[in-house]
Design a protein around this motif. Structure first.
Motif: not given
Length: 123
Positions: A35-39, A92-103, A111-114
């Motif tokens: 996933a991608w997040f931004r802040q 923004a700062v864009y973060y990559c992330a991994v998780d098994q749950s969309l919710s 669970a994991y972040w760049g």
């Protein structure tokens, strides 16, 4: 442990396109969302998009849907986010992330972040 490294951030002009990449290494789960997040400064972290690794199903946040495309390369263990028609509010700062749950992802959890990559938009 999963290690995530983002790349592709920088300065872009409003209206331009930008691609961000995230490379994953380590012990990834059997299947997962990447996933991608931004802040942005002073704002909460926002879910941007995710892709289910095995079948490529994609999910988009409401604020960016229609302007972005997420994809993955399973052979290289990388994910790419392409953003079109960049706006000042995309800075923004864009973060990559991994998780098994969309919710969980849609609630800002993973669970994991760049480390993140900065995107600046000039008008």
């Amino acid at each position: 442990q999963v290690h995530l490294v983002e790349s592709g951030g920088g300065l872009v002009q409003a209206g331009d396109s930008l691609s961000l990449s995230c490379a994953a290494s380590g012990r990834t789960p059997s299947d997962y969302h990447m996933a991608w997040f931004r802040q942005a400064p002073g704002k909460e972290r926002e879910f941007v998009s995710s892709i289910w690794w095995s079948d490529g199903r994609t999910f988009y946040g409401a604020s960016v849907e229609g302007r972005i495309t997420i994809s993955r390369d399973k052979t290289k263990n990388t994910m790419t986010l392409k953003m079109n028609s960049m706006k000042s509010e995309d800075a923004a700062v864009y973060y990559c992330a991994v998780d098994q749950s969309l919710s969980r992802l849609q609630n800002g959890l993973a669970a994991y972040w760049g480390q993140g990559t900065q995107v600046t938009v000039s008008s």
